[in-house]
Write a protein that holds these residues in place. Structure first.
Motif, PDB file in Angstrom:
ATOM      1  N   PRO A 187       0.815  -1.220   0.000  1.00  8.74           N
ATOM      2  CA  PRO A 187       0.000   0.000   0.000  1.00  8.74           C
ATOM      3  C   PRO A 187       0.848   1.270   0.000  1.00  8.74           C
ATOM      4  CG  PRO A 187      -0.777  -1.559   1.658  1.00  8.74           C
ATOM      5  CD  PRO A 187       0.559  -2.030   1.191  1.00  8.74           C
ATOM      6  N   TYR A 188       2.022   1.193   0.614  1.00 11.98           N
ATOM      7  CA  TYR A 188       2.929   2.347   0.639  1.00 11.98           C
ATOM      8  C   TYR A 188       3.391   2.714  -0.766  1.00 11.98           C
ATOM      9  CZ  TYR A 188       7.255   4.984   1.417  1.00 11.98           C
ATOM     10  OH  TYR A 188       8.251   5.922   1.378  1.00 11.98           O
ATOM     11  N   ILE A 189       3.784   1.708  -1.548  1.00 11.41           N
ATOM     12  CA  ILE A 189       4.228   1.961  -2.925  1.00 11.41           C
ATOM     13  C   ILE A 189       3.072   2.498  -3.767  1.00 11.41           C
ATOM     14  CG2 ILE A 189       5.132   0.890  -5.028  1.00 11.41           C
ATOM     15  CD1 ILE A 189       6.587  -1.126  -3.246  1.00 11.41           C
ATOM     16  N   LEU A 190       1.902   1.881  -3.602  1.00  7.62           N
ATOM     17  CA  LEU A 190       0.734   2.294  -4.386  1.00  7.62           C
ATOM     18  C   LEU A 190       0.240   3.682  -3.981  1.00  7.62           C
ATOM     19  CD1 LEU A 190      -1.328   1.404  -6.560  1.00  7.62           C
ATOM     20  CD2 LEU A 190      -2.740   0.510  -4.689  1.00  7.62           C
ATOM     21  N   SER A 191       0.522   4.095  -2.743  1.00  9.06           N
ATOM     22  CA  SER A 191       0.000   5.379  -2.251  1.00  9.06           C
ATOM     23  C   SER A 191       0.501   6.562  -3.066  1.00  9.06           C
ATOM     24  CB  SER A 191       0.361   5.585  -0.778  1.00  9.06           C
ATOM     25  OG  SER A 191       1.766   5.705  -0.608  1.00  9.06           O
ATOM     26  N   ARG A 192       1.606   6.375  -3.769  1.00 12.88           N
ATOM     27  CA  ARG A 192       2.099   7.423  -4.664  1.00 12.88           C
ATOM     28  C   ARG A 192       1.026   7.793  -5.684  1.00 12.88           C
ATOM     29  NH1 ARG A 192       7.446   7.093  -8.650  1.00 12.88           N
ATOM     30  NH2 ARG A 192       7.080   9.090  -9.699  1.00 12.88           N
ATOM     31  N   PHE A 193       0.228   6.814  -6.079  1.00 14.49           N
ATOM     32  CA  PHE A 193      -0.835   7.045  -7.052  1.00 14.49           C
ATOM     33  C   PHE A 193      -2.204   7.162  -6.392  1.00 14.49           C
ATOM     34  CE2 PHE A 193       2.508   4.465  -9.118  1.00 14.49           C
ATOM     35  CZ  PHE A 193       2.930   5.378 -10.071  1.00 14.49           C
ATOM     36  N   SER A 194      -2.440   6.378  -5.342  1.00 18.80           N
ATOM     37  CA  SER A 194      -3.777   6.357  -4.740  1.00 18.80           C
ATOM     38  C   SER A 194      -4.115   7.666  -4.033  1.00 18.80           C
ATOM     39  CB  SER A 194      -3.906   5.176  -3.761  1.00 18.80           C
ATOM     40  OG  SER A 194      -3.015   5.290  -2.677  1.00 18.80           O
ATOM     41  N   ARG A 195      -3.121   8.337  -3.464  1.00 20.97           N
ATOM     42  CA  ARG A 195      -3.429   9.577  -2.732  1.00 20.97           C
ATOM     43  C   ARG A 195      -3.934  10.666  -3.683  1.00 20.97           C
ATOM     44  NH1 ARG A 195       2.394  10.209  -2.161  1.00 20.97           N
ATOM     45  NH2 ARG A 195       2.250   9.151  -0.163  1.00 20.97           N
ATOM     46  N   ASP A 196      -3.503  10.622  -4.945  1.00 24.10           N
ATOM     47  CA  ASP A 196      -4.006  11.599  -5.916  1.00 24.10           C
ATOM     48  C   ASP A 196      -5.472  11.339  -6.252  1.00 24.10           C
ATOM     49  OD1 ASP A 196      -1.560  12.859  -6.053  1.00 24.10           O
ATOM     50  OD2 ASP A 196      -0.858  11.663  -7.749  1.00 24.10           O
ATOM     51  N   ILE A 197      -5.864  10.068  -6.249  1.00 22.20           N
ATOM     52  CA  ILE A 197      -7.256   9.713  -6.534  1.00 22.20           C
ATOM     53  C   ILE A 197      -8.138  10.013  -5.325  1.00 22.20           C
ATOM     54  CG2 ILE A 197      -8.807   7.818  -7.163  1.00 22.20           C
ATOM     55  CD1 ILE A 197      -6.356   6.432  -8.429  1.00 22.20           C
ATOM     56  N   ILE A 198      -7.650   9.667  -4.135  1.00 24.08           N
ATOM     57  CA  ILE A 198      -8.408   9.860  -2.899  1.00 24.08           C
ATOM     58  C   ILE A 198      -8.523  11.343  -2.560  1.00 24.08           C
ATOM     59  CG2 ILE A 198      -8.414   9.405  -0.406  1.00 24.08           C
ATOM     60  CD1 ILE A 198      -6.878   6.754  -1.127  1.00 24.08           C
TER      61      ILE A 198
END
Length: 425
Positions: A160-171
């Motif tokens: 989830p930490y690696i993916l958060s680079r992209f997910s935080r922009d969506i969230i």
């Protein structure tokens, strides 16, 4: 052990416990404690109920589709293979889950990986997969538990930490991150969308003629998508095959049921199931995020919850539908190609196509717009077929014929663990 297995197979209970502890550590009032705990439980249960409705319709559609086009192959289903092997692997997998959770919390407290993975039912599936792989390599139970717990514990904190680079922009914030079994697909899709897509052309800004304004309504678009798929399958299926699909939904005694009514009703039920699941997501996240902050303050200060990917579906409904359809179409193409390259046929798992395909498109759209959504969902469709086919032999000793693990993170992890730890045997 049986009690632990029952708990981890009921994600809503885990979520309710986390919410309760979080509010308790915040010293919330009794009223807030009861309200937050129960709303978290209800919200996540709504997701499960909505998912159950979706699964029922998709199972009937999958049967109808397979019969209509004479497709016979291996079905990727995490639930099915776990149910078939729970007596063999269940106790070991439960211990792996327990130690993985403890390691995840430890890493969230003492490292930069501040994500606590809450989709524990998915972790259980991975525990089953890795147990099966290491067992067929000849490792002892102690070694299996040790290796798998360390691997999965790091996976829970790091992915989830690696993916958060992209997910935080969506969230739009860093209040929560994403935990799911196709994070590898979402990361690859995000990068490919970034490199090959065009962020300016967002799927949610697609210009649609006024004549087709009804497509902008997500519930209508969902209903129409399933309606088209069911109509096509019903046209090519025989009458007994249609009746078999109807029996899956209505039970025995459907002789007087009209196929047109069946198609219309199931399309509407599918849309209802998705609507319910989305409503549950909204209810659950509204409660679990603030409650989790109290939990994290005690056990892992600064940690954030990593929750199911369906929380993103309301962010980009157009991308969700595009991802499902593109991923599913790619899987159909794989059916035609695999026999010619010596790979077993993997029957498309409709639920996996819908959830992971839709989510992949959301990530691809966030980095590369419409083109990125297409590319990301195509990659996801390939991963849903190629890796189950490549790892099928790893689970041959389980005796669970005709089924295998579905999601990319399970199959890729299984292949990686088999390759690395196969060197020592």
């Amino acid at each position: 052990m049986e009690i632990l297995l029952s708990l981890v197979k009921t994600p809503s209970v885990i979520i309710a416990i986390v919410a309760f502890l979080g509010l308790l550590f915040q010293r919330a009032s009794l009223s807030r404690l009861i309200t937050g705990t129960l709303l978290s439980f209800i919200g996540f249960t709504m997701i499960k109920v909505g998912g159950g409705i979706l699964m029922k319709v998709l199972t009937a559609f999958s049967s109808l589709f397979s019969h209509a086009f004479n497709i016979v192959g291996v079905v990727p289903s995490n639930e099915a293979i776990m149910a078939a092997t729970i007596d063999q692997l269940g106790a070991t997998a439960a211990l792996i889950l327990l130690f993985s959770m403890l390691l995840n919390i430890f890493l969230a407290r003492f490292t930069r990986f501040k994500n606590i993975y809450l989709s524990l039912h998915l972790v259980l599936f991975m525990a089953f997969a890795l147990t099966a792989v290491l067992a067929q390599l000849g490792y002892s139970n102690v070694a299996i538990i040790t290796i798998s717990s360390i691997f999965i514990g790091f996976y829970m904190a790091v992915s989830p930490y690696i993916l958060s680079r992209f997910s935080r922009d969506i969230i739009g914030s860093n209040d929560y991150s994403i935990s799911h079994a196709a994070i590898s697909s979402y990361i690859i899709g995000s990068y490919m969308g970034k490199w090959l897509g065009n962020k300016k052309h967002d799927t949610e800004h697609v210009v649609i003629s006024n004549k087709f304004d009804f497509i902008r309504e997500p519930n209508v678009a969902t209903l129409l998508t399933m309606l088209i798929l069911l109509i096509i399958s019903s046209i090519f299926a025989t009458q007994p095959q249609v009746k078999e699909a109807m029996t899956m939904v209505y039970g025995a005694g459907v002789a007087d049921k009209n196929v047109v009514i069946f198609v219309l009703e199931q399309s509407a039920i599918f849309a209802c199931g998705l609507y319910l699941a989305k409503a549950g997501v909204n209810l659950f996240t509204a409660e679990i995020v603030p409650a989790f902050k109290g939990f994290a303050k005690v056990f892992a200060p600064g940690a954030i919850p990593a929750v199911d990917v369906m929380v993103l579906f309301t962010k980009a409904p157009n991308a969700t539908l595009i991802g499902f359809l593109v991923s599913f179409l790619v899987e159909l193409v794989c059916i035609l190609i695999f026999p010619f390259i010596g790979l077993p046929i993997i029957v498309p798992g409709i639920m996996a196509s819908f959830i992971t395909g839709g989510a992949a498109a959301i990530f691809g759209n966030a980095t590369g717009g419409f083109r990125g959504a297409i590319i990301a969902s195509m990659i996801n469709g390939l991963l849903l077929c190629v890796f189950p086919a490549l790892t099928l032999h790893l689970f041959a000793d389980l005796g669970a014929n005709g089924v295998t693990f579905a999601d990319p993170d399970f199959t890729i992890s299984s292949l990686l663990v088999n390759t690395v730890f196969g060197w020592f045997k």
